[in-house]
Scaffold this motif. Structure first.
Motif, PDB file in Angstrom:
ATOM      1  N   ILE A 167     -45.697   4.825 -23.805  1.00 35.18           N
ATOM      2  CA  ILE A 167     -45.866   5.547 -22.420  1.00 35.18           C
ATOM      3  C   ILE A 167     -45.912   6.685 -23.759  1.00 35.18           C
ATOM      4  CG2 ILE A 167     -43.791   7.417 -22.282  1.00 35.18           C
ATOM      5  CD1 ILE A 167     -43.612   5.224 -20.898  1.00 35.18           C
ATOM      6  N   LEU A 172     -39.156   8.393 -26.501  1.00 34.78           N
ATOM      7  CA  LEU A 172     -38.177   7.882 -25.523  1.00 34.78           C
ATOM      8  C   LEU A 172     -36.963   6.755 -25.933  1.00 34.78           C
ATOM      9  CD1 LEU A 172     -40.022   6.725 -22.325  1.00 34.78           C
ATOM     10  CD2 LEU A 172     -38.725   9.630 -22.862  1.00 34.78           C
ATOM     11  N   SER A 176     -34.032   3.818 -21.865  1.00 38.90           N
ATOM     12  CA  SER A 176     -35.589   4.046 -21.095  1.00 38.90           C
ATOM     13  C   SER A 176     -35.834   2.601 -20.057  1.00 38.90           C
ATOM     14  CB  SER A 176     -36.810   5.045 -21.535  1.00 38.90           C
ATOM     15  OG  SER A 176     -35.817   6.236 -21.753  1.00 38.90           O
ATOM     16  N   PRO A 190     -38.901   0.023 -15.853  1.00 39.57           N
ATOM     17  CA  PRO A 190     -39.263   1.824 -15.901  1.00 39.57           C
ATOM     18  C   PRO A 190     -40.088   2.229 -14.531  1.00 39.57           C
ATOM     19  CG  PRO A 190     -40.916  -0.242 -16.438  1.00 39.57           C
ATOM     20  CD  PRO A 190     -39.060  -0.645 -15.348  1.00 39.57           C
ATOM     21  N   LEU A 193     -40.905   6.411 -14.533  1.00 40.33           N
ATOM     22  CA  LEU A 193     -40.750   6.437 -16.109  1.00 40.33           C
ATOM     23  C   LEU A 193     -42.294   7.110 -15.999  1.00 40.33           C
ATOM     24  CD1 LEU A 193     -39.872   4.474 -18.663  1.00 40.33           C
ATOM     25  CD2 LEU A 193     -38.990   6.101 -18.203  1.00 40.33           C
ATOM     26  N   THR A 194     -42.793   8.218 -17.116  1.00 35.43           N
ATOM     27  CA  THR A 194     -43.891   9.436 -16.591  1.00 35.43           C
ATOM     28  C   THR A 194     -44.609   8.483 -18.057  1.00 35.43           C
ATOM     29  OG1 THR A 194     -42.893  11.045 -16.100  1.00 35.43           O
ATOM     30  CG2 THR A 194     -45.381  11.845 -17.557  1.00 35.43           C
TER      31      THR A 194
END
Length: 241
Positions: A167, A172, A176, A190, A193-194
């Motif tokens: 990431i 995180l 997460s 996931p 998620l960004t």
């Protein structure tokens, strides 16, 4: 729950028959890294150093041979590895931070997260907080960002990795990527998620392209000495014994 108790429970659960109710997010395969064959994944993308990022992977060790085994390198001289004492060390290019926990199990899966905030990396194993080290960064290009190889072009990893995630730009927590189900630490989906522009999501789902990035960024890794038979039907949610 301690690292070792959680680790043993996770290993036992992985060997059991997986169900969609217990494992709502299924990991259908992993990538087998073979130290003797110098296997690795390398990302050639060049980008400026990032000092806030997260690395997450599910991991099962293959052999305990008394050698240092790096399973991720984030810069030309920074990475995370099992040292000769079977501790997980965070290396910042000049000093190691290994803590006290020892990991000798080669039968069970563990979840490893390195959460890096402004250069300070915090290590978690199965959601247990371990040690830290400063001076960490993620940088692309020139063989910097690699999976399965050490900081000096050696110290290869031997074992299995599943659902490896980077990431970019966010630090995180392990929650997460995973959650506790009946006391067992299991994967979470996931996909929401960004990942950030330099992030990546390696599912190891394409045996002909084990470094394929599924994050949407197309930050693919190039496989070296990895063939179709390095994709195996073993993961934290399924097991072949």
């Amino acid at each position: 729950m301690g690292v070792f108790q959680n680790h043993l429970m996770a290993g036992a659960a992985a060997a059991a028959s997986a169900s969609t109710s217990f494992y709502p997010h299924q990991l259908e395969q992993s990538c087998r890294f073979d130290r003797a064959s110098s296997t690795k994944l390398v990302r050639a993308n060049a980008f400026t150093a990032v000092t806030t990022f997260t690395f997450s992977t599910w991991l099962k060790r293959g052999i305990l041979d008394g050698n240092v085994q790096y399973f991720a390198k984030f810069d030309s001289d920074k990475g995370i590895a099992f040292n000769a004492d079977n501790k997980i060390t965070i290396y910042n290019g000049s000093s190691h931070s290994a803590g006290d926990a020892i990991f000798r199990d080669i039968t069970g899966w563990m979840h490893i997260v390195l959460k890096v905030t402004s250069g300070t990396g915090q290590l978690y194993v199965n959601n247990d907080t371990l040690h830290t080290n400063s001076g960490m960064e993620l940088q692309g290009g020139a063989d910097s960002d690699t999976i399965g190889i050490g900081v000096y072009g050696s110290d290869f990893f031997d074992g299995y990795l599943a659902e490896t995630i980077i990431i970019d730009g966010s630090a995180l927590n392990p929650t997460s990527f995973a959650e506790s189900t009946n006391g067992v630490w299991v994967p979470k989906d996931p996909s929401s998620l960004t990942f950030g522009s330099n992030g990546a999501w390696l599912k190891y789902e394409n045996s002909g392209d084990l470094g394929n990035d599924s994050s949407g960024n197309n930050n693919d890794y190039t496989a070296s000495n990895l063939a179709a038979d390095h994709q195996v039907l073993d993961s934290p949610t399924i097991g072949t014994g």
